[in-house]
Design a protein around this motif. Structure first.
Motif, PDB file in Angstrom:
ATOM      1  N   ARG A  70       0.771  -1.357  -0.020  1.00  0.00           N
ATOM      2  CA  ARG A  70      -0.014  -0.077   0.034  1.00  0.00           C
ATOM      3  C   ARG A  70       0.623   1.427   0.128  1.00  0.00           C
ATOM      4  N   MET A  71       2.052   1.334   0.384  1.00  0.00           N
ATOM      5  CA  MET A  71       3.001   2.405   0.459  1.00  0.00           C
ATOM      6  C   MET A  71       2.987   3.331  -0.856  1.00  0.00           C
ATOM      7  N   PRO A  72       3.160   2.635  -1.934  1.00  0.00           N
ATOM      8  CA  PRO A  72       3.142   3.725  -3.233  1.00  0.00           C
ATOM      9  C   PRO A  72       1.858   4.718  -3.017  1.00  0.00           C
ATOM     10  N   ALA A  73       0.715   3.914  -2.789  1.00  0.00           N
ATOM     11  CA  ALA A  73      -0.611   4.706  -2.786  1.00  0.00           C
ATOM     12  C   ALA A  73      -0.534   5.811  -1.633  1.00  0.00           C
ATOM     13  N   TYR A  74      -0.022   5.351  -0.355  1.00  0.00           N
ATOM     14  CA  TYR A  74      -0.120   6.395   0.387  1.00  0.00           C
ATOM     15  C   TYR A  74       0.853   7.465   0.306  1.00  0.00           C
ATOM     16  N   ILE A  75       1.916   7.196  -0.424  1.00  0.00           N
ATOM     17  CA  ILE A  75       2.857   8.294  -0.901  1.00  0.00           C
ATOM     18  C   ILE A  75       2.182   9.248  -1.889  1.00  0.00           C
ATOM     19  N   GLU A  76       1.345   8.496  -2.660  1.00  0.00           N
ATOM     20  CA  GLU A  76       0.488   9.495  -3.813  1.00  0.00           C
ATOM     21  C   GLU A  76      -0.544  10.412  -2.953  1.00  0.00           C
ATOM     22  N   VAL A  77      -0.978   9.726  -1.945  1.00  0.00           N
ATOM     23  CA  VAL A  77      -2.005  10.646  -1.411  1.00  0.00           C
ATOM     24  C   VAL A  77      -1.376  11.779  -0.672  1.00  0.00           C
ATOM     25  N   PHE A  78       0.086  11.506   0.093  1.00  0.00           N
ATOM     26  CA  PHE A  78       0.671  12.692   0.756  1.00  0.00           C
ATOM     27  C   PHE A  78       1.388  13.566   0.141  1.00  0.00           C
ATOM     28  N   THR A  79       1.656  13.121  -1.341  1.00  0.00           N
ATOM     29  CA  THR A  79       2.508  13.926  -1.885  1.00  0.00           C
ATOM     30  C   THR A  79       1.910  14.420  -3.014  1.00  0.00           C
ATOM     31  N   GLY A  80       0.776  13.593  -3.742  1.00  0.00           N
ATOM     32  CA  GLY A  80       0.244  14.116  -5.125  1.00  0.00           C
ATOM     33  C   GLY A  80       0.655  13.596  -6.235  1.00  0.00           C
ATOM     34  N   GLU A  81       1.954  12.788  -5.749  1.00  0.00           N
ATOM     35  CA  GLU A  81       2.574  12.174  -6.984  1.00  0.00           C
ATOM     36  C   GLU A  81       2.961  10.584  -6.741  1.00  0.00           C
ATOM     37  N   ARG A  82       2.832   9.971  -7.835  1.00  0.00           N
ATOM     38  CA  ARG A  82       2.889   8.485  -8.039  1.00  0.00           C
ATOM     39  C   ARG A  82       4.448   8.236  -7.984  1.00  0.00           C
ATOM     40  N   PRO A  83       4.850   7.192  -7.058  1.00  0.00           N
ATOM     41  CA  PRO A  83       6.410   6.818  -7.136  1.00  0.00           C
ATOM     42  C   PRO A  83       6.444   6.141  -8.406  1.00  0.00           C
ATOM     43  N   THR A  84       7.701   6.057  -8.758  1.00  0.00           N
ATOM     44  CA  THR A  84       8.077   5.092  -9.778  1.00  0.00           C
ATOM     45  C   THR A  84       8.307   3.738  -9.276  1.00  0.00           C
ATOM     46  N   GLN A  85       8.429   2.699 -10.211  1.00  0.00           N
ATOM     47  CA  GLN A  85       8.820   1.301  -9.809  1.00  0.00           C
ATOM     48  C   GLN A  85       9.866   1.224  -9.295  1.00  0.00           C
ATOM     49  N   SER A  86      10.991   1.876 -10.138  1.00  0.00           N
ATOM     50  CA  SER A  86      12.252   1.721  -9.407  1.00  0.00           C
ATOM     51  C   SER A  86      12.430   2.491  -7.977  1.00  0.00           C
ATOM     52  N   ASP A  87      11.641   3.348  -7.633  1.00  0.00           N
ATOM     53  CA  ASP A  87      11.634   4.128  -6.176  1.00  0.00           C
ATOM     54  C   ASP A  87      11.104   2.849  -5.232  1.00  0.00           C
ATOM     55  N   PHE A  88      10.178   2.269  -5.790  1.00  0.00           N
ATOM     56  CA  PHE A  88       9.407   1.200  -4.806  1.00  0.00           C
ATOM     57  C   PHE A  88      10.468   0.142  -4.679  1.00  0.00           C
ATOM     58  N   GLU A  89      11.091  -0.377  -5.829  1.00  0.00           N
ATOM     59  CA  GLU A  89      12.081  -1.416  -5.487  1.00  0.00           C
ATOM     60  C   GLU A  89      13.389  -1.168  -4.830  1.00  0.00           C
ATOM     61  N   ARG A  90      13.824   0.209  -4.770  1.00  0.00           N
ATOM     62  CA  ARG A  90      14.851   0.586  -4.027  1.00  0.00           C
ATOM     63  C   ARG A  90      14.312   0.391  -2.512  1.00  0.00           C
ATOM     64  N   PHE A  91      13.152   1.064  -2.385  1.00  0.00           N
ATOM     65  CA  PHE A  91      12.867   0.822  -0.909  1.00  0.00           C
ATOM     66  C   PHE A  91      12.354  -0.720  -0.298  1.00  0.00           C
ATOM     67  N   ASN A  92      11.966  -1.533  -1.475  1.00  0.00           N
ATOM     68  CA  ASN A  92      11.728  -2.848  -0.913  1.00  0.00           C
ATOM     69  C   ASN A  92      12.939  -3.774  -0.638  1.00  0.00           C
ATOM     70  N   SER A  93      13.883  -3.071  -1.282  1.00  0.00           N
ATOM     71  CA  SER A  93      15.442  -3.779  -1.183  1.00  0.00           C
ATOM     72  C   SER A  93      16.036  -3.592   0.369  1.00  0.00           C
ATOM     73  N   ARG A  94      15.325  -2.359   1.052  1.00  0.00           N
ATOM     74  CA  ARG A  94      15.865  -2.219   2.264  1.00  0.00           C
ATOM     75  C   ARG A  94      15.051  -2.965   3.114  1.00  0.00           C
ATOM     76  N   HIS A  95      13.899  -3.590   2.820  1.00  0.00           N
ATOM     77  CA  HIS A  95      13.076  -4.297   3.907  1.00  0.00           C
ATOM     78  C   HIS A  95      12.703  -5.506   3.194  1.00  0.00           C
ATOM     79  N   PRO A  96      13.350  -6.288   3.236  1.00  0.00           N
ATOM     80  CA  PRO A  96      13.301  -7.765   2.763  1.00  0.00           C
ATOM     81  C   PRO A  96      12.199  -8.447   3.513  1.00  0.00           C
ATOM     82  N   LEU A  97      11.271  -9.227   2.969  1.00  0.00           N
ATOM     83  CA  LEU A  97      10.418 -10.042   3.674  1.00  0.00           C
ATOM     84  C   LEU A  97      10.758 -11.283   3.947  1.00  0.00           C
ATOM     85  N   PRO A  98      10.561 -12.006   5.063  1.00  0.00           N
ATOM     86  CA  PRO A  98      10.901 -13.550   5.344  1.00  0.00           C
ATOM     87  C   PRO A  98      10.467 -14.203   4.450  1.00  0.00           C
ATOM     88  N   ALA A  99      11.030 -15.350   3.837  1.00  0.00           N
ATOM     89  CA  ALA A  99      10.631 -16.258   2.732  1.00  0.00           C
ATOM     90  C   ALA A  99       9.469 -16.943   3.350  1.00  0.00           C
TER      91      ALA A  99
END
Length: 207
Positions: free
Chosen positions: A178-207
């Motif tokens: 949901r975080m890309p949608a939250y960011i769009e709500v807060f900023t008025g801009e939609r994050p790029t897929q690369s923005d989201f992927e960099r963020f995801n790389s910092r928060h790997p989920l357990p397998a």
């Protein structure tokens, strides 16, 4: 009760603080007392005084940790390098997912404690003002006018305080999605897929 040696005592400050944290977050500040702490850590009451003059000194150490960790890290994430406001928001969102950066349980405990402690309420107000200023400055850095920056900053912070106060338990996968949608709500801009992927790389989920 174990008799604590000076060497063991010197190495046990974190044990006392961890036990105090557990009591504070589980039962509130009134539960943070020396004898219950001693039982939790398995050390003597005498050992407590190797590190802290009294209970008030322990409580002060806990408040300072909260100020340095939660407010200090939030400000740092707002000031971290970002090329876009979306990337800057993802930097801030690190705090909501990484308990090493921002401890939501401790934040709630401090807010509850401050309701009956005017001196702590003053420090909480100061911390909230620092957070508000940092998030506002993050928006103004990317061209938002002062009114927009402040309102958007308040929206971000009040949303997170609501999460904390309601003790929302959310599936990590769903929350991150949901975080890309939250960011769009807060900023008025939609994050790029690369923005989201960099963020995801910092928060790997357990397998």
């Amino acid at each position: 009760m174990n008799v604590e040696t000076p060497q063991r005592s010197r190495n046990s400050e974190d044990l006392w603080l961890a036990a105090a944290y557990d009591l504070l977050t589980e039962s509130g500040v009134e539960a943070v007392k020396i004898m219950p702490l001693a039982r939790r850590v398995g050390l003597s009451r005498t050992g407590f005084y190797w590190h802290f003059k009294d209970r008030d000194a322990l409580l002060e150490a806990m408040i300072r940790r909260w100020e340095e960790k939660n407010t200090g890290n939030l400000v740092d994430r707002c000031e971290a390098f970002a090329e876009t406001i979306c990337e800057a928001m993802f930097n801030l969102f690190d705090c909501w997912l990484d308990a090493d950066l921002f401890d939501a349980r401790l934040d709630l405990a401090i807010r509850n404690w401050a309701r009956n402690d005017p001196a702590l309420q003053t420090r909480l107000d100061s911390a909230d003002a620092r957070r508000r200023a940092a998030v506002t400055a993050m928006f103004t850095r990317f061209g938002y006018d002062s009114d927009q920056a402040e309102v958007r900053a308040l929206s971000v912070l009040y949303t997170q305080i609501g999460y904390i106060s309601m003790q929302v338990s959310e599936d990590p996968v769903a929350r991150i999605a949901r975080m890309p949608a939250y960011i769009e709500v807060f900023t008025g801009e939609r994050p790029t897929q690369s923005d989201f992927e960099r963020f995801n790389s910092r928060h790997p989920l357990p397998a």
